[in-house]
Scaffold this motif. Structure first.
Motif, PDB file in Angstrom:
ATOM      1  N   PRO A   1       0.809  -1.222   0.000  1.00  0.00           N
ATOM      2  CA  PRO A   1       0.000   0.000   0.000  1.00  0.00           C
ATOM      3  C   PRO A   1       0.842   1.272   0.000  1.00  0.00           C
ATOM      4  N   THR A   2       1.930   1.283   0.735  1.00  0.00           N
ATOM      5  CA  THR A   2       2.721   2.513   0.776  1.00  0.00           C
ATOM      6  C   THR A   2       3.323   2.831  -0.585  1.00  0.00           C
ATOM      7  N   VAL A   3       3.748   1.785  -1.298  1.00  0.00           N
ATOM      8  CA  VAL A   3       4.315   2.029  -2.623  1.00  0.00           C
ATOM      9  C   VAL A   3       3.251   2.532  -3.576  1.00  0.00           C
TER      10      VAL A   3
ATOM     11  N   ILE B   1      -6.999   5.031  -5.885  1.00  0.00           N
ATOM     12  CA  ILE B   1      -5.782   4.258  -5.588  1.00  0.00           C
ATOM     13  C   ILE B   1      -6.132   2.904  -5.005  1.00  0.00           C
ATOM     14  N   VAL B   2      -7.034   2.900  -4.031  1.00  0.00           N
ATOM     15  CA  VAL B   2      -7.382   1.639  -3.367  1.00  0.00           C
ATOM     16  C   VAL B   2      -8.097   0.709  -4.350  1.00  0.00           C
ATOM     17  N   SER B   3      -8.936   1.272  -5.217  1.00  0.00           N
ATOM     18  CA  SER B   3      -9.620   0.433  -6.209  1.00  0.00           C
ATOM     19  C   SER B   3      -8.613  -0.221  -7.142  1.00  0.00           C
ATOM     20  N   TRP B   4      -7.594   0.537  -7.494  1.00  0.00           N
ATOM     21  CA  TRP B   4      -6.547  -0.025  -8.354  1.00  0.00           C
ATOM     22  C   TRP B   4      -5.891  -1.222  -7.673  1.00  0.00           C
ATOM     23  N   GLN B   5      -5.702  -1.114  -6.347  1.00  0.00           N
ATOM     24  CA  GLN B   5      -5.075  -2.215  -5.633  1.00  0.00           C
ATOM     25  C   GLN B   5      -5.970  -3.443  -5.556  1.00  0.00           C
TER      26      GLN B   5
ATOM     27  N   PHE C   1      -5.362   2.469   5.991  1.00  0.00           N
ATOM     28  CA  PHE C   1      -4.595   3.398   6.809  1.00  0.00           C
ATOM     29  C   PHE C   1      -3.403   3.987   6.053  1.00  0.00           C
ATOM     30  N   ALA C   2      -2.549   3.117   5.557  1.00  0.00           N
ATOM     31  CA  ALA C   2      -1.296   3.584   4.970  1.00  0.00           C
ATOM     32  C   ALA C   2      -1.530   4.523   3.790  1.00  0.00           C
ATOM     33  N   GLU C   3      -2.529   4.206   2.971  1.00  0.00           N
ATOM     34  CA  GLU C   3      -2.795   5.022   1.789  1.00  0.00           C
ATOM     35  C   GLU C   3      -3.109   6.468   2.185  1.00  0.00           C
ATOM     36  N   ILE C   4      -3.817   6.617   3.316  1.00  0.00           N
ATOM     37  CA  ILE C   4      -4.159   7.966   3.767  1.00  0.00           C
ATOM     38  C   ILE C   4      -2.931   8.639   4.392  1.00  0.00           C
ATOM     39  N   LEU C   5      -2.228   7.853   5.204  1.00  0.00           N
ATOM     40  CA  LEU C   5      -1.066   8.399   5.902  1.00  0.00           C
ATOM     41  C   LEU C   5      -0.053   8.999   4.929  1.00  0.00           C
ATOM     42  N   VAL C   6       0.254   8.316   3.855  1.00  0.00           N
ATOM     43  CA  VAL C   6       1.321   8.800   2.986  1.00  0.00           C
ATOM     44  C   VAL C   6       0.833   9.745   1.892  1.00  0.00           C
ATOM     45  N   THR C   7      -0.500   9.851   1.700  1.00  0.00           N
ATOM     46  CA  THR C   7      -0.935  10.788   0.666  1.00  0.00           C
ATOM     47  C   THR C   7      -1.427  12.102   1.260  1.00  0.00           C
ATOM     48  N   THR C   8      -2.563  12.062   1.957  1.00  0.00           N
ATOM     49  CA  THR C   8      -3.177  13.317   2.386  1.00  0.00           C
ATOM     50  C   THR C   8      -3.035  13.575   3.877  1.00  0.00           C
ATOM     51  N   SER C   9      -2.626  12.583   4.635  1.00  0.00           N
ATOM     52  CA  SER C   9      -2.655  12.663   6.097  1.00  0.00           C
ATOM     53  C   SER C   9      -4.043  13.084   6.582  1.00  0.00           C
ATOM     54  N   GLY C  10      -5.043  12.619   5.859  1.00  0.00           N
ATOM     55  CA  GLY C  10      -6.423  12.849   6.288  1.00  0.00           C
ATOM     56  C   GLY C  10      -7.032  14.136   5.777  1.00  0.00           C
TER      57      GLY C  10
END
Lengths: 276, 340, 290
Positions: free
Chosen positions: C116-118, C161-165, C227-236
């Motif tokens: 997810p982070t990548v 992004i999550v849908s792509w995953q 979680f990770a997708e939000i943390l590294v992109t928008t931080s919420g």
């Protein structure tokens, strides 16, 4: 050359399938290509797909500036360690549920699955505090324990569905032939279930490798696996596209290859036996 | 040796009585068949004798020793399963050797045993194949081979032929009978097919709803069934049952006539009906005859029966071949029968 | 069906799994419940005191809660919708006779193996960046204003992004299911004069329902705790525009060190997940029964 209808539709479908799957695969391909570009080329407004000066500089930069191999090793230990430990715990449980069914078996399975639905944030603080008090924060051991527990329900479920496909009578025959329960498991069940066990192991290695909640929260520098290492690129290093790409490629390639080799088994295992 | 005694054996799953108290003496060297409709408890009882299921109450003695709580491996019995239950990851040779290896037999002795079993069962050419490469009949032979090398005190067969096609089934039936004569070992054979039971058994136990209705030689069961269930289950095609109106002083509520005893007659006869479907088998002919107020009756006639669909016929049967049953289904002593 | 001996053994062999999962679930959950009634901040240790339902009151009346609650629903629902519809389409396409199906399958499956982070970082920086991202280059090339994804449509960007995953997962499971469809059924439908559309509605979809159930179940398990997708992109952010419950509780507990408030949020998340779980268990229990 005259073409019949089925050949025509085959061409259309092939083009469509390659087009769509190409789009799905594109971000990965783009990352791979960018990892060989210079930073300037990486952000160029006229990006080129293949016509650029190929360089390995980004890889050597990433390796030189960060303890990549430490993180890689952490990922390996955590994902493989937790998957093996999980197998040791899950195989006996799956044997019990698949071959000695009682009225409670179904409920027990459902309960196990439901623990997987427990949001990690529900137990985040106690786990964090316990880890702090037992000095498990930022240790590989701590993460192996957590990842084992997080994936245990999935392992039990997968093994259960694989074991269920083994005819009961074969195990009974071995019992008639003089096997103890241990011999029954080692000589008959495990060899028969080997493909299923292998795919369970693989899937859990992949899930643990990519897990990014606990690994981000419970680690700092020492035990951080690749997920956490990559997260450190979120800013401002993330703007160095070529290096970000090189690091990303190094993080995903091992598991990508592993996953491609085992895709058939993965699909069956992950669907909890819903799809044969 | 291989005598097995069941004393007041019962089995319950939850609160369902699958086996009601059963007493049965199985003699050494005997070929006994458990036969009955599906769900009657015959397989469960076999699995209890094998030790694969617990006995809820009562005792199972094997060769005079109480074996009720002995684990399956220690009972000295061998079992052949419906699905053959071969180990798919082992060659035929290793399948047969498996029980011997578990018993820690020296390799040379194992080899000798495999060779002799392969000879008896014609498996010599297949020893190094995996079960997946064998036909159904060959697999069944391997399963039997795995059973005989252990020299068990008794063989248990759980519907071993039901996965085979019809012609193979007839052959395997003969082979198993032949094997019984050669080995002279006790065999307990479970089937739902009364033809298998009749052709193979020394004695037959007819099961119904968790109880043994009757035990006896095939001919005893055919000629003097103890009740309507046994009469209907043994014999093919099935016995015809004709409900009769109660008459004071006569407890008969139903009479039974086997198709082979029903005859077409020029006289008035006992029943009159119309010929329905006719099945020509060559050697014999089955006629399905519709009798008003009675229903369809099956009649077995000679191969060259001249009757046609829609013919009117009169039917009769010898008085000593007409069986009488009371309202509970029990067989009554024969009394003269004069139609309804 | 088995003997007493094997039943006892089975109980023993189940024991470790059950005890471990029980410990993993019950013990921390009870602690969370306990903390949720305390005024407990990691910055001021030793000053814990019982404050009843005050934490819950604060948490539930916080506008951030409503925002993140709806974001969670939108995120889960949006991704499920995209991956299942897309997955069905892809599965039907890949089921046709095409050249190089194995390569196509490998390409489709690939995103599932990307951590997810990548995937979040690659999408955020290299594709969706408003200045240097590929999408921005493309927008300028066709002459429109580039979209600043994470500022203008942060939640939608994360859904993409999550849908792509997860699209590969849905597509592959549905493809496997379609391939197990009895071809004679389709031939019988052909003989009955059914067109492609009615074949899809009356034969393919009912056959797929089991697989769709499995996809919904498994994806929901993972999507509820994105979680990770939000943390590294928008931080919420911006504001709470892309905060889901998991992320909200994370910020409260580990960034603001408010253990009491975070715990109350955790318990609320557990209750919500339970409601979803009960609903899903009904669904899966019915559909996966043999």
């Amino acid at each position: 050359m005259a073409m019949n209808n089925s050949n025509k539709s085959k061409i259309i479908y092939t083009a469509l399938a390659w087009g769509i799957s190409g789009m799905i695969f594109f971000p990965i391909l783009w990352t791979l290509l960018t990892s060989f570009k210079t930073e300037a080329e990486a952000i160029s407004a006229n990006p080129s797909l293949f016509m650029f000066d190929w360089t390995l500089e980004n890889y050597s930069d990433v390796l030189a500036r960060s303890p990549y191999f430490n993180h890689f090793w952490n990922s390996v230990v955590i994902s493989i360690g937790s998957s093996l430990l999980g197998l040791v715990i899950a195989i006996p449980a799956a044997w019990s549920m698949a071959f000695v069914q009682t009225k409670r078996t179904k409920h027990l399975l459902m309960w196990m699955l439901s623990t997987k639905m427990l949001p990690p944030v529900g137990v985040l603080i106690p786990i964090y505090l316990m880890f702090r008090d037992f000095s498990l924060l930022d240790t590989k051991l701590g993460l192996v324990i957590v990842m084992t527990l997080v994936n245990l329900p999935i392992m039990v479920w997968m093994l259960y569905t694989y074991f269920r496909e083994i005819p009961h009578e074969i195990l009974e025959a071995s019992r008639m032939d003089g096997c103890s329960i241990a011999e029954e498991i080692f000589h008959v069940l495990l060899p028969l279930a080997l493909p299923g066990i292998a795919s369970t192991l693989l899937l859990n290695v992949i899930l643990a490798w990519n897990e990014a909640f606990w690994t981000l929260i419970l680690t700092a520098a020492n035990a951080a696996p690749l997920t956490a290492f990559i997260a450190s690129y979120s800013s401002p290093e993330g703007l160095f596209y070529a290096k970000l790409s090189a690091a990303s490629v190094m993080a995903i390639v091992p598991i990508l290859i592993l996953g491609w080799f085992s895709q058939k088994q993965l699909v069956r295992g992950l669907s909890f036996g819903a799809v044969k | 040796m291989g005598s097995i005694t069941l004393k007041q054996v019962t089995k319950t799953f939850g609160d369902v009585n699958v086996i009601k108290p059963i007493d049965l003496q199985i003699h050494d060297g005997e070929f006994i068949v458990f036969v009955g409709p599906s769900g009657c408890g015959k397989s469960t009882l076999l699995r209890m004798i094998a030790g694969l299921e617990d006995t809820t109450s009562g005792n199972i003695d094997i060769d005079g020793q109480d074996a009720t709580n002995t684990p399956p491996a220690k009972r000295g019995l061998a079992m052949v399963f419906q699905s053959y239950a071969l180990y798919p990851h082992m060659s035929v040779r290793n399948n047969i050797a498996f029980p011997l290896k578990r018993a820690k037999m020296p390799p040379a002795e194992i080899e000798a045993k495999i060779a002799s079993a392969a000879k008896i069962l014609n498996l010599g050419d297949y020893l190094d194949r995996k079960p997946g490469q064998l036909s159904g009949g060959q697999r069944q032979r391997v399963a039997i081979g795995r059973a005989i090398v252990r020299q068990p005190s008794a063989f248990l067969f759980d519907e071993p032929l039901s996965n085979l096609d019809a012609s193979l089934r007839v052959n395997m039936r003969l082979e198993i009978s032949e094997l019984h004569k050669t080995l002279d070992t006790t065999m307990i054979y479970v089937t739902h097919d009364q033809v298998e039971a009749m052709t193979m058994a020394d004695r037959i136990a007819v099961f119904n709803a968790g109880v043994i209705e009757q035990v006896g030689t095939p001919l005893e069961l055919y000629q003097t069934p103890i009740n309507r269930f046994v009469a209907g289950f043994i014999g093919s095609p099935k016995m015809n049952f004709i409900e009769v109106e109660a008459v004071d002083g006569d407890p008969t509520s139903c009479v039974g006539v086997r198709p082979e005893h029903l005859k077409v007659t020029q006289d008035k006869g006992l029943w009159t009906g119309k010929v329905g479907v006719i099945e020509h088998l060559g050697s014999e002919t089955f006629l399905h005859i519709h009798v008003d107020g009675v229903g369809p009756l099956t009649l077995k006639a000679d191969g060259d029966c001249p009757l046609k669909y829609g013919d009117d016929v009169n039917l009769t049967a010898p008085q000593n071949k007409i069986m009488h049953f009371d309202a509970a289904g029990k067989t009554l002593p024969a009394t003269p029968f004069s139609g309804n | 069906m088995a003997t007493m001996q094997s039943r006892n053994l089975a109980r023993m062999m189940l024991f470790p799994s059950v005890v471990l999962l029980l410990a993993w679930m019950i013990v921390p959950l009870c602690m969370t419940l306990y903390f949720s009634f305390l005024d407990y901040n990691l910055l001021t240790p030793g000053s814990e005191e019982f404050i009843g339902f005050l934490n819950y009151e604060f948490f539930l009346t916080d506008p951030a809660f409503f925002a993140s609650f709806f974001n969670t629903l939108l995120l889960v629902g949006g991704v499920l919708l995209i991956t299942i519809c897309g997955g069905i389409g892809l599965a039907i396409l890949l089921d046709q006779a095409i050249w190089g199906r194995n390569y196509v399958r490998i390409m489709v499956l690939a995103p599932f193996f990307v951590m997810p982070t990548v995937s979040a970082l690659v999408w955020k920086n290299m594709l969706m960046n408003p200045v240097n991202g590929l999408f921005a280059h493309f927008a300028i090339w066709i002459g429109v204003e580039p979209v600043d994804f994470f500022a203008q449509v942060p939640l939608l960007s994360i859904i993409i992004i999550v849908s792509w995953q997860w699209l590969p997962f849905a597509a592959l499971i549905l493809l496997t299911s379609i391939q197990s469809l009895d071809r004679e059924q389709l031939e019988a439908a052909d003989l009955d004069g059914a067109g492609p559309f009615s074949k899809f509605i009356y034969i393919v979809m009912p056959h797929l329902s089991r697989a769709i159930t499995a996809v919904i179940l498994i994806e929901t398990i993972f999507l509820l705790s994105i979680f990770a997708e939000i943390l590294v992109t928008t931080s919420g952010g911006p504001g709470y525009a892309s905060t889901n419950l998991t992320y909200l509780i994370y910020t409260q507990s580990l960034l603001q060190f408010d253990v009491g408030g975070g715990s109350a949020g955790g318990i609320v998340a557990v209750i919500i997940a339970n409601i979803v779980a009960i609903f899903l268990m009904r669904l899966i229990g019915k559909n996966l029964e043999d």
